[in-house]
Design an enzyme around this catalytic site. Sequence first.
Site, PDB file in Angstrom:
ATOM      1  N   ARG A  89      -2.858   1.600   4.520  1.00 29.66           N
ATOM      2  CA  ARG A  89      -4.133   1.487   3.785  1.00 29.66           C
ATOM      3  C   ARG A  89      -4.176   0.215   2.966  1.00 29.66           C
ATOM      4  O   ARG A  89      -4.949   0.113   2.029  1.00 29.66           O
ATOM      5  CB  ARG A  89      -4.347   2.700   2.898  1.00 29.66           C
ATOM      6  CG  ARG A  89      -3.179   2.976   1.966  1.00 29.66           C
ATOM      7  CD  ARG A  89      -3.569   4.039   1.001  1.00 29.66           C
ATOM      8  NE  ARG A  89      -2.407   4.561   0.308  1.00 29.66           N
ATOM      9  CZ  ARG A  89      -2.489   5.432  -0.661  1.00 29.66           C
ATOM     10  NH1 ARG A  89      -3.650   5.878  -1.050  1.00 29.66           N
ATOM     11  NH2 ARG A  89      -1.388   5.877  -1.249  1.00 29.66           N
ATOM     12  N   GLY A 122      -6.611   5.954   5.243  1.00 32.60           N
ATOM     13  CA  GLY A 122      -6.642   4.552   4.839  1.00 32.60           C
ATOM     14  C   GLY A 122      -7.278   4.313   3.482  1.00 32.60           C
ATOM     15  O   GLY A 122      -7.470   3.172   3.065  1.00 32.60           O
ATOM     16  N   ARG A 172      -4.536  -6.183  -5.191  1.00 27.62           N
ATOM     17  CA  ARG A 172      -3.281  -6.557  -5.837  1.00 27.62           C
ATOM     18  C   ARG A 172      -2.762  -7.877  -5.285  1.00 27.62           C
ATOM     19  O   ARG A 172      -3.135  -8.295  -4.179  1.00 27.62           O
ATOM     20  CB  ARG A 172      -2.250  -5.424  -5.738  1.00 27.62           C
ATOM     21  CG  ARG A 172      -1.978  -4.946  -4.341  1.00 27.62           C
ATOM     22  CD  ARG A 172      -1.048  -3.726  -4.366  1.00 27.62           C
ATOM     23  NE  ARG A 172      -0.620  -3.401  -3.014  1.00 27.62           N
ATOM     24  CZ  ARG A 172       0.207  -2.424  -2.717  1.00 27.62           C
ATOM     25  NH1 ARG A 172       0.723  -1.661  -3.659  1.00 27.62           N
ATOM     26  NH2 ARG A 172       0.551  -2.195  -1.466  1.00 27.62           N
ATOM     27  N   ASP A 248      10.925   1.300   1.883  1.00 27.59           N
ATOM     28  CA  ASP A 248       9.635   0.661   2.170  1.00 27.59           C
ATOM     29  C   ASP A 248       8.869   0.362   0.883  1.00 27.59           C
ATOM     30  O   ASP A 248       7.845  -0.318   0.929  1.00 27.59           O
ATOM     31  CB  ASP A 248       8.785   1.530   3.110  1.00 27.59           C
ATOM     32  CG  ASP A 248       8.682   2.971   2.646  1.00 27.59           C
ATOM     33  OD1 ASP A 248       9.729   3.638   2.580  1.00 27.59           O
ATOM     34  OD2 ASP A 248       7.576   3.427   2.331  1.00 27.59           O
ATOM     35  N   ASN A 249       9.355   0.879  -0.233  1.00 32.32           N
ATOM     36  CA  ASN A 249       8.722   0.578  -1.515  1.00 32.32           C
ATOM     37  C   ASN A 249       9.590  -0.363  -2.347  1.00 32.32           C
ATOM     38  O   ASN A 249       9.459  -0.408  -3.563  1.00 32.32           O
ATOM     39  CB  ASN A 249       8.462   1.873  -2.291  1.00 32.32           C
ATOM     40  CG  ASN A 249       7.380   2.723  -1.634  1.00 32.32           C
ATOM     41  OD1 ASN A 249       6.535   2.199  -0.904  1.00 32.32           O
ATOM     42  ND2 ASN A 249       7.398   4.008  -1.876  1.00 32.32           N
ATOM     43  N   ASP A 258       4.293  -0.648  -5.324  1.00 31.67           N
ATOM     44  CA  ASP A 258       3.802   0.676  -4.933  1.00 31.67           C
ATOM     45  C   ASP A 258       3.939   1.702  -6.050  1.00 31.67           C
ATOM     46  O   ASP A 258       4.897   2.474  -6.114  1.00 31.67           O
ATOM     47  CB  ASP A 258       4.496   1.179  -3.651  1.00 31.67           C
ATOM     48  CG  ASP A 258       3.837   0.603  -2.407  1.00 31.67           C
ATOM     49  OD1 ASP A 258       3.019  -0.323  -2.552  1.00 31.67           O
ATOM     50  OD2 ASP A 258       4.150   1.073  -1.302  1.00 31.67           O
TER      51      ASP A 258
HETATM   52  P1  AMP Z   1       3.820   5.718   0.118  1.00 30.09           P
HETATM   53  O1  AMP Z   1       4.572   6.998   0.013  1.00 30.09           O
HETATM   54  O2  AMP Z   1       2.559   5.685  -0.707  1.00 30.09           O
HETATM   55  O3  AMP Z   1       4.682   4.534  -0.155  1.00 30.09           O
HETATM   56  O4  AMP Z   1       3.286   5.599   1.617  1.00 30.09           O
HETATM   57  C1  AMP Z   1       4.109   5.750   2.727  1.00 30.09           C
HETATM   58  C2  AMP Z   1       3.381   5.286   3.965  1.00 30.09           C
HETATM   59  O5  AMP Z   1       2.200   6.055   4.164  1.00 30.09           O
HETATM   60  C3  AMP Z   1       2.960   3.835   3.936  1.00 30.09           C
HETATM   61  O6  AMP Z   1       3.159   3.296   5.205  1.00 30.09           O
HETATM   62  C4  AMP Z   1       1.500   3.927   3.572  1.00 30.09           C
HETATM   63  O7  AMP Z   1       0.775   2.817   4.072  1.00 30.09           O
HETATM   64  C5  AMP Z   1       1.073   5.201   4.254  1.00 30.09           C
HETATM   65  N1  AMP Z   1      -0.055   5.860   3.578  1.00 30.09           N
HETATM   66  C6  AMP Z   1      -0.040   6.521   2.412  1.00 30.09           C
HETATM   67  N2  AMP Z   1      -1.252   7.002   2.112  1.00 30.09           N
HETATM   68  C7  AMP Z   1      -2.080   6.637   3.129  1.00 30.09           C
HETATM   69  C8  AMP Z   1      -3.464   6.819   3.429  1.00 30.09           C
HETATM   70  N3  AMP Z   1      -4.272   7.508   2.618  1.00 30.09           N
HETATM   71  N4  AMP Z   1      -3.925   6.296   4.563  1.00 30.09           N
HETATM   72  C9  AMP Z   1      -3.141   5.613   5.402  1.00 30.09           C
HETATM   73  N5  AMP Z   1      -1.841   5.412   5.197  1.00 30.09           N
HETATM   74  C10 AMP Z   1      -1.303   5.904   4.071  1.00 30.09           C
HETATM   75 MG    MG Z   2       4.558   2.641  -0.145  1.00 33.15          MG
END
Ligand code: AMP
Ligand code: MG
Length: 490
Positions: A89, A122, A172, A248-249, A258
């Site tokens: 997203r 997204g 950002r 990944d963060n 993140d």
């Molecule tokens: P996060 O836990 O927020 O670091 O996200 C982990 C993964 O999920 C990353 O690849 C994000 O891009 C994806 N992600 C989280 N929320 C969404 C969303 N609402 N739509 C699409 N991808 C998401």
């Molecule tokens: Mg992330």
Amino acid sequence: MILPAITPRFAALGEPYSTAIPARPLPAPSLLHVNAALADQLGLSPSIASPEFIALMAGNTAWPGYESRASVYAGHQFGQFVPQLGDGRALLIAEIDDRNGQPQEVQLKGAGPTPYSRHADGRAVLRSSIREYLCSEAMHGLGIPTTRALALVGSPQPVRRETVETAAVVCRVAPSFLRFGHFEFWYYRGETERLKPLADLLIDQHFPEFTGKPDRHALWLTEVVRRTAVLMAHWQAVGFCHGVMNTDNFSALGLTIDYGPFGFLDAFDSHHICNHSDDSGRYAWDRQPVIGHWNATKLLQACLPLLADEPKAAVERAQPIADSYPDAYGKAMLKQWTAKLGLREVRDGDETLINGWLNLMQSSRADFTRSWRHLSRVKANEDGPAHGLRDEILDLVALDAWIPDYRSRLRAEQSEDAERAVRMNAVNPKYVLRNHLAQRSIERAEAGDLSEVATLFELLQRPFDEQPAFEAYAAEPPPEARMIEVSCSS
Ligand code: AMP
Ligand code: MG
């Protein structure tokens, strides 16, 4: 609207590192906040009041001369390797140079689905967008390396989470959004020849002192490991809990990135878990430094092919880099704690003094931010209660046992009370983005009142300054606010 010129760098790497995809427009976008100082640094000031700027920040128009892109990465999430993640997203909408000539990437978070969205929408909701917007700038105000926030745009578009909320986009900015996971993706996929272009791009832009050197990859990795260790010491020192320390963060530049279910410690519990979804406490406050090390080893592993052709030789080169973390962290942390205690230098026995103080806060569940701040009122040569401190620490017997040791340590370096208090107040913040403060600003914003977002934004630019009109923002949370739970839902 005249925008800074594009210099495609990451975009020039092209596929398969990223995919060009337009943002999905949002209906009726409104600019909820804009970071004027950052806009100025980026050379955007003349444009921020224009309707075109809102459209750009909403993803409703593209930056002239740039096709927005989503990148692919992988990551270890809660210890488990996930082979494909990516900007699900987030969209890179521009690569520019700021007024200091520093490369900057501009990204929209919540601008619609990408090839990496994995069935998610997204989008980002207003609640989590306000949290990221405010916290990344609060961290910047604290002097902690972080991605920045340029603009916050809201829209009435409904977004379904546990309940139906509304959409928002955070714009950002960072010199690079590359994460540990970008390198892990190619390593675990077996396409290790893709590592070098990625690493060299990063080195050429952000570590020019290493460019062209035969051992540049080892130099860069050593520096990322050091920065990660220093970052963890920064987090610990202000009681910041990230909440989702997946690889990944983690930023390849050592930035905080993140902002999800993060939190700042209120009542001190070293085992505090800020993410309601983190059942095992993998990312508890006291585990952050160890996890930083673990993540660094995952980055090193992914980059083994950059260190030597022969696997055994690569491991031999990676090992000392990995082993440099504990020492780098230990030194950085000791420096932070001693500065917070107002000590000018580190001496034998200081660790005992620090641990004594942390134990004292822990056994009293004392408010982390307030307790550190009040410590500057201790007088090196005067007995008797330090004003304010006795209201924070319930365990007065333990406090009265520790204070004499602290005073004698201060006297040992001829510490001068007024001068020391100034130094301490420059490292022990008065104001942090406590959950209940963020929550109140979210509730008001959801009702259409952005004033509290603006107030917190202003306040947290100067977290070390006394701001008498905002004394209430330095208070510990009211009892009913201690139950606020934050999860990964965003
Ligand atoms: P996060 O836990 O927020 O670091 O996200 C982990 C993964 O999920 C990353 O690849 C994000 O891009 C994806 N992600 C989280 N929320 C969404 C969303 N609402 N739509 C699409 N991808 C998401
Ligand atoms: Mg992330």
